[in-house]
Scaffold this active site. Sequence first.
Site, short mmCIF file in Angstrom:
data_model
loop_
_atom_site.label_atom_id
_atom_site.label_comp_id
_atom_site.label_asym_id
_atom_site.label_seq_id
_atom_site.Cartn_x
_atom_site.Cartn_y
_atom_site.Cartn_z
N HIS A 124 61.38 -58.64 51.66
CA HIS A 124 62.57 -59.50 51.76
C HIS A 124 63.69 -58.71 52.43
O HIS A 124 63.94 -57.56 52.05
CB HIS A 124 62.99 -59.95 50.35
CG HIS A 124 64.16 -60.86 50.38
ND1 HIS A 124 64.07 -62.17 50.78
CD2 HIS A 124 65.47 -60.64 50.08
CE1 HIS A 124 65.27 -62.73 50.72
NE2 HIS A 124 66.14 -61.82 50.30
N ASP A 171 61.56 -64.64 45.40
CA ASP A 171 62.29 -63.38 45.61
C ASP A 171 62.70 -62.70 44.30
O ASP A 171 63.78 -62.09 44.23
CB ASP A 171 63.53 -63.60 46.50
CG ASP A 171 63.17 -64.15 47.88
OD1 ASP A 171 62.06 -63.86 48.35
OD2 ASP A 171 63.99 -64.84 48.49
N MET A 195 56.75 -68.00 55.76
CA MET A 195 57.88 -68.84 55.38
C MET A 195 57.46 -70.12 54.65
O MET A 195 57.97 -71.20 54.91
CB MET A 195 58.72 -69.17 56.63
CG MET A 195 59.19 -67.95 57.39
SD MET A 195 60.00 -66.69 56.37
CE MET A 195 61.70 -67.14 56.60
N ARG A 196 56.51 -69.99 53.73
CA ARG A 196 56.12 -71.12 52.87
C ARG A 196 56.34 -70.73 51.43
O ARG A 196 55.98 -69.61 51.04
CB ARG A 196 54.63 -71.46 53.03
CG ARG A 196 54.20 -71.89 54.38
CD ARG A 196 54.72 -73.24 54.79
NE ARG A 196 54.26 -74.34 53.96
CZ ARG A 196 54.80 -75.55 53.98
NH1 ARG A 196 55.84 -75.81 54.74
NH2 ARG A 196 54.33 -76.51 53.22
N GLU A 220 62.47 -51.99 56.96
CA GLU A 220 61.32 -52.77 56.49
C GLU A 220 60.02 -52.11 56.96
O GLU A 220 59.07 -51.97 56.19
CB GLU A 220 61.40 -54.20 57.03
CG GLU A 220 62.56 -55.01 56.49
CD GLU A 220 62.51 -56.46 56.96
OE1 GLU A 220 61.43 -57.06 57.01
OE2 GLU A 220 63.58 -57.01 57.29
N LEU A 244 55.20 -70.78 47.68
CA LEU A 244 53.85 -70.85 47.09
C LEU A 244 53.94 -71.42 45.68
O LEU A 244 54.90 -71.16 44.95
CB LEU A 244 53.24 -69.45 47.06
CG LEU A 244 53.01 -68.86 48.46
CD1 LEU A 244 52.72 -67.37 48.37
CD2 LEU A 244 51.89 -69.59 49.19
N GLY A 304 55.65 -61.21 63.42
CA GLY A 304 54.63 -60.28 62.92
C GLY A 304 54.93 -58.81 63.11
O GLY A 304 54.01 -57.99 63.16
N SER A 305 56.21 -58.43 63.14
CA SER A 305 56.48 -56.99 63.31
C SER A 305 56.16 -56.21 62.04
O SER A 305 55.67 -55.07 62.10
CB SER A 305 57.92 -56.74 63.77
OG SER A 305 58.83 -56.98 62.73
N ASN A 306 56.39 -56.79 60.87
CA ASN A 306 55.98 -56.11 59.63
C ASN A 306 54.46 -56.02 59.54
O ASN A 306 53.91 -54.99 59.12
CB ASN A 306 56.55 -56.81 58.41
CG ASN A 306 57.98 -56.37 58.14
OD1 ASN A 306 58.22 -55.23 57.76
ND2 ASN A 306 58.93 -57.26 58.37
C1 GAR Z 1 61.42 -60.02 58.21
O1 GAR Z 1 62.74 -59.59 58.35
C2 GAR Z 1 61.11 -60.36 56.76
O2 GAR Z 1 61.74 -59.49 55.85
C3 GAR Z 1 61.68 -61.75 56.68
O3 GAR Z 1 61.33 -62.36 57.89
C4 GAR Z 1 61.23 -61.37 58.90
C5 GAR Z 1 59.87 -61.48 59.53
O4 GAR Z 1 59.77 -60.65 60.66
N1 GAR Z 1 61.13 -62.44 55.55
C6 GAR Z 1 61.78 -63.39 54.89
O5 GAR Z 1 62.89 -63.77 55.21
C7 GAR Z 1 61.02 -63.98 53.73
N2 GAR Z 1 61.80 -64.97 53.08
P1 GAR Z 1 58.35 -60.21 61.20
O6 GAR Z 1 57.55 -61.51 61.43
O7 GAR Z 1 58.65 -59.54 62.50
O8 GAR Z 1 57.72 -59.31 60.19
#
Ligand code: GAR
Length: 195
Positions: free
Chosen positions: A112, A148, A93-94, A177, A96, A14-16
Amino acid sequence: MAKQRVAVLISGRGSNMASLIDAAGDDGYPAEIALVVSNRPDAAGLERARSQGIKTAVIDHTQYGKDREAFERALQDMLSAYRIDLVCLAGFMRLLTTWFVGQWQGRMLNIHPALLPAFKGLHTHERALAAGVKTHGATVHFVSPEMDSGPIIARAEVPVLADDTPETLAARVLEAEHRIYPQALRQVAEERARS
Ligand code: GAR
């Protein structure tokens, strides 16, 4: 204009999500994070959201077996109950279904960890290193039925250094990101980006 009500969908760290919550803490930001939903009960991001006073919910996909649409109907009901305007996928990571994506056309964003259209899918940093690219990065795009592949809202490039490992490269991309996701959500919330 009233702030757009946003749900952030997560599966992990969940950093984003945290970068979106931080940005939305600003009075002048056009969106508020009204809800964080995880498909995994153990996602670390849930605690992070709660500690910042954000409402959270878990819709555990394993409870629905192979019935993707039943999982998504539960998700859709939750988003309706919270009167959500925009959805941000943030490490969700599902895959849709076309039905769910159709419900949110032009109103669902994804981040992404690659410069789309390069390196769709998983393990993007390993693949970028293996391909020997000199520039890598991150993309925020509208979600379309094909993974994507939706219209791009924002991209950020980072250099690939000679001694990079997947981990050092991932860390550099992740910083990018965290910078572009709040900017892209702002654009969409202000209706300056359309799918
Ligand atoms: C992030 O790097 C995001 O871009 C990637 O997962 C990570 C989640 O990090 N997303 C994907 O790969 C989507 N297919 P976060 O939970 O710290 O945000």
